[in-house]
Design a protein around this motif. Sequence first.
Motif, PDB file in Angstrom:
ATOM      1  N   GLU A  12     -10.134  -0.992  -9.446  1.00 31.58           N
ATOM      2  CA  GLU A  12      -9.549  -1.111 -10.865  1.00 31.58           C
ATOM      3  C   GLU A  12      -8.127   0.151 -10.922  1.00 31.58           C
ATOM      4  O   GLU A  12      -7.187  -0.488 -11.446  1.00 31.58           O
ATOM      5  N   GLU A  13      -8.455   1.373 -10.620  1.00 38.52           N
ATOM      6  CA  GLU A  13      -7.841   1.943 -10.605  1.00 38.52           C
ATOM      7  C   GLU A  13      -6.645   2.066  -9.023  1.00 38.52           C
ATOM      8  O   GLU A  13      -5.532   3.491  -8.963  1.00 38.52           O
ATOM      9  N   GLY A  14      -6.867   0.907  -8.741  1.00 37.68           N
ATOM     10  CA  GLY A  14      -5.574   0.588  -7.403  1.00 37.68           C
ATOM     11  C   GLY A  14      -5.786   1.313  -6.526  1.00 37.68           C
ATOM     12  O   GLY A  14      -4.461   1.530  -5.482  1.00 37.68           O
ATOM     13  N   ALA A  15      -7.047   2.236  -5.565  1.00 39.23           N
ATOM     14  CA  ALA A  15      -6.388   2.149  -4.216  1.00 39.23           C
ATOM     15  C   ALA A  15      -6.771   1.481  -3.188  1.00 39.23           C
ATOM     16  O   ALA A  15      -6.819   1.892  -2.025  1.00 39.23           O
ATOM     17  N   VAL A  16      -6.904   0.062  -3.686  1.00 41.23           N
ATOM     18  CA  VAL A  16      -6.556  -0.841  -2.696  1.00 41.23           C
ATOM     19  C   VAL A  16      -5.666  -0.943  -1.624  1.00 41.23           C
ATOM     20  O   VAL A  16      -4.963  -0.878  -0.129  1.00 41.23           O
ATOM     21  N   SER A  17      -4.156  -1.128  -1.979  1.00 41.36           N
ATOM     22  CA  SER A  17      -3.041  -0.734  -1.501  1.00 41.36           C
ATOM     23  C   SER A  17      -2.357   0.313  -1.154  1.00 41.36           C
ATOM     24  O   SER A  17      -1.988   0.168   0.147  1.00 41.36           O
ATOM     25  N   VAL A  43      -8.683  -7.891  -1.646  1.00 36.03           N
ATOM     26  CA  VAL A  43      -7.550  -6.920  -1.058  1.00 36.03           C
ATOM     27  C   VAL A  43      -6.800  -7.840  -0.437  1.00 36.03           C
ATOM     28  O   VAL A  43      -5.849  -7.888   0.124  1.00 36.03           O
ATOM     29  N   ALA A  44      -7.217  -9.502  -0.252  1.00 37.13           N
ATOM     30  CA  ALA A  44      -6.020 -10.786   0.210  1.00 37.13           C
ATOM     31  C   ALA A  44      -5.102 -10.562  -0.428  1.00 37.13           C
ATOM     32  O   ALA A  44      -4.432 -11.051  -0.051  1.00 37.13           O
ATOM     33  N   ALA A  45      -5.670 -10.885  -2.399  1.00 39.49           N
ATOM     34  CA  ALA A  45      -4.090 -10.651  -2.546  1.00 39.49           C
ATOM     35  C   ALA A  45      -3.120  -9.373  -2.643  1.00 39.49           C
ATOM     36  O   ALA A  45      -1.874  -9.976  -2.573  1.00 39.49           O
ATOM     37  N   GLU A  46      -3.399  -8.558  -2.154  1.00 37.07           N
ATOM     38  CA  GLU A  46      -2.451  -7.522  -1.792  1.00 37.07           C
ATOM     39  C   GLU A  46      -2.445  -7.444   0.273  1.00 37.07           C
ATOM     40  O   GLU A  46      -1.241  -6.495   0.535  1.00 37.07           O
ATOM     41  N   GLY A  47      -2.056  -8.667   0.250  1.00 37.47           N
ATOM     42  CA  GLY A  47      -1.445  -8.763   2.336  1.00 37.47           C
ATOM     43  C   GLY A  47      -2.910  -7.937   2.765  1.00 37.47           C
ATOM     44  O   GLY A  47      -2.610  -8.107   4.242  1.00 37.47           O
ATOM     45  N   GLY A  48      -4.376  -8.106   2.457  1.00 38.23           N
ATOM     46  CA  GLY A  48      -5.052  -7.527   2.906  1.00 38.23           C
ATOM     47  C   GLY A  48      -5.435  -8.035   4.735  1.00 38.23           C
ATOM     48  O   GLY A  48      -5.600  -7.753   5.967  1.00 38.23           O
ATOM     49  N   ILE A  49      -5.411  -9.222   4.482  1.00 35.35           N
ATOM     50  CA  ILE A  49      -6.413 -10.112   5.792  1.00 35.35           C
ATOM     51  C   ILE A  49      -4.956 -10.521   6.828  1.00 35.35           C
ATOM     52  O   ILE A  49      -5.356 -10.032   7.903  1.00 35.35           O
ATOM     53  N   PRO A  50      -3.860 -10.292   6.785  1.00 35.51           N
ATOM     54  CA  PRO A  50      -2.664 -10.188   7.962  1.00 35.51           C
ATOM     55  C   PRO A  50      -2.544  -9.255   8.749  1.00 35.51           C
ATOM     56  O   PRO A  50      -2.794  -9.082   9.499  1.00 35.51           O
TER      57      PRO A  50
END
Length: 632
Positions: free
Chosen positions: A201-206, A242-249
């Motif tokens: 929630e605090e934005g670590a994924v990007s 994660v997928a929404a942040e472009g994680g898969i490619p």
Amino acid sequence: MAASTANSTLSTLDREKTLQDQLALPILLTDRLIKSAGEAESSLRSDCVELSHKLRAAVRLVSSPSSSSSIYDRPIRRIAADVTKNLERALTLVRKCKHTGLLRHVFLTITSSAADFKKVSNLLQSSIADFSWLLSIYSDDEGGANLAIPPIGSNDPIIAWVWSYIASLQVNRQVKDRIESANHLASLAGDNQRYRKLIVEEGAVSPLLRLLKDGGGSPDGQIAAATALYMLVDEVERTRIVAAEGGIPIMVQVFAESCMNVQIAVAELVARVAEIDSIAREEFGKENLLKQLISCLIMDVDMEEYKRYHSGGGKNSIHSIVQKELAAKNYPNYNNRVHSHGNGSNSYSYGKVHSCSSFDSRVGGSSYNRKEKENESPEVKLKLKVVCALALWRLCEGSVLNSQKVAEPKGLFCLSKIIETEKGVLQYHCLMTIMEVAKVAEDNADLRKVSWKPSSPPAKAVLEQLLRVIKEESIPDIKIAAIRAIGCLARIFSAKETGIVSSLVSQLGNKDVDVATEAAIALAKFACPDNHNCVAHSKTIIEFNGVPLLMKLFAVSDRSRKHGLVLLCYLSMHVGNSKELAEARALKTLETAVRSGMAQNAELRDLFSRAVHHLMLYQDGSHPHHHSFAVV
């Protein structure tokens, strides 16, 4: 305020504001408070001046060209909102007592008002401390995350640490600081579900994906990022983020271009995401990750049989025919995928080492030198193959697209060879991959027709290994995977394939009840009316002494009894005149099962009714009460 409510403190409108806009209001309030406090001769003025300096420093920070587009804004917005409330409260209080010195004196002598001024003074001091801490976590001079706890985090220190770690990832610091912060986030995520939710929630994924992609120039950075993401993605909602942040490619690209240790971490992450999220499985398939995973599995595997098969027939080879059949079906992108990718535990032996792309130079093309891959230790290579097989297994679950890719000749030859030569976890993961592909093929006629013809060399190689495992392996989980795979493929076998059926019949007497039960389930798929050869297969089951073994299974457990009875029903329907069924008193067994409540649903009741009816027709007179019996 608890960290779990951190999201609610930031309204949608606040999130849409620029950071400069969000900081403009507290600066305006500070200026007004300085003026009002001066007129009221309040001691709050000095605190306001100091806070004003901090706020303007924050504005300079977010306004700098290097920070404006990439700065981590969650703590800035949260603290700015909190400081604004404190300033509004202070300004309201100061305005009440700025008119005359006498009135101010009388006002301040009132106990409640004095307490209010003390409270406001403390709030301003806390705001100063919050902004001092905030500026420190964005400083390049800090040398890592700031683990001091600001006043805003006094009730929940974890949120302050999370902010500091994420800011450290985001700020252009030395790679060792970014790695350390990623490791700390992974450690926190491993503690409990609440921390995982908070970190995301605090934005670590990007910033973690950014570190995974570039690693700061270090493989250790990529491994740290992959590990942290692995700890976070334990439910569908977070995998979708994660997928929404472009994680898969990003995962696919990093896997293709990195050294083996990084590939291991990324493959583990892929397996975790694929296990949880069915949509992500399809996305990985579209990114052609499975080709790369198979290419890594091929290391040290003798693929001479595949090479001969692949080059043996030119335009009329089986491989060419398979490609044409797939292209003619509902796989419009198949040819594009093929053409874009070229042609292509306990005891282990290692021969000549190939790179991950030795059979497909354009898949997994890597900036990591092929020579360096060849020089990796056998332990690292084995670990990579184990996690690649795990990822394949998870990616094939319920996916026609991915199962189709694995069921291509190269994939089947590779998996069959590993099942033949390896033991332990690697062999098990490859068997589970085959099992998942077979489960998809069970409900997909096109996949069965194209990839699982028993006469085709790739399918034959796999089937031979599955039969060998059923006959020779002693580990129950290994046997069960092979038995399930054969059961799912029951409809591809002709009536002459008695060896397949006899191998399953022998497992009905296995000492392990789970193995015996799985054998009954698999045999039921051979004898099921949906199977075109059900009558012939039923006769084969009886011929190889299946009935006595089946009758013994009824006494073992409720699960084994239920599935055993289903198989007995099919045998009764197709070979009701069997002497073996009469001798085993199959009719009495089914009648007893019905009366005991085994047929709980309508489908089972109908199956039992038909089975009893057939036995009554063929074994007339063998049961004294058969005319009065009815299944209800």
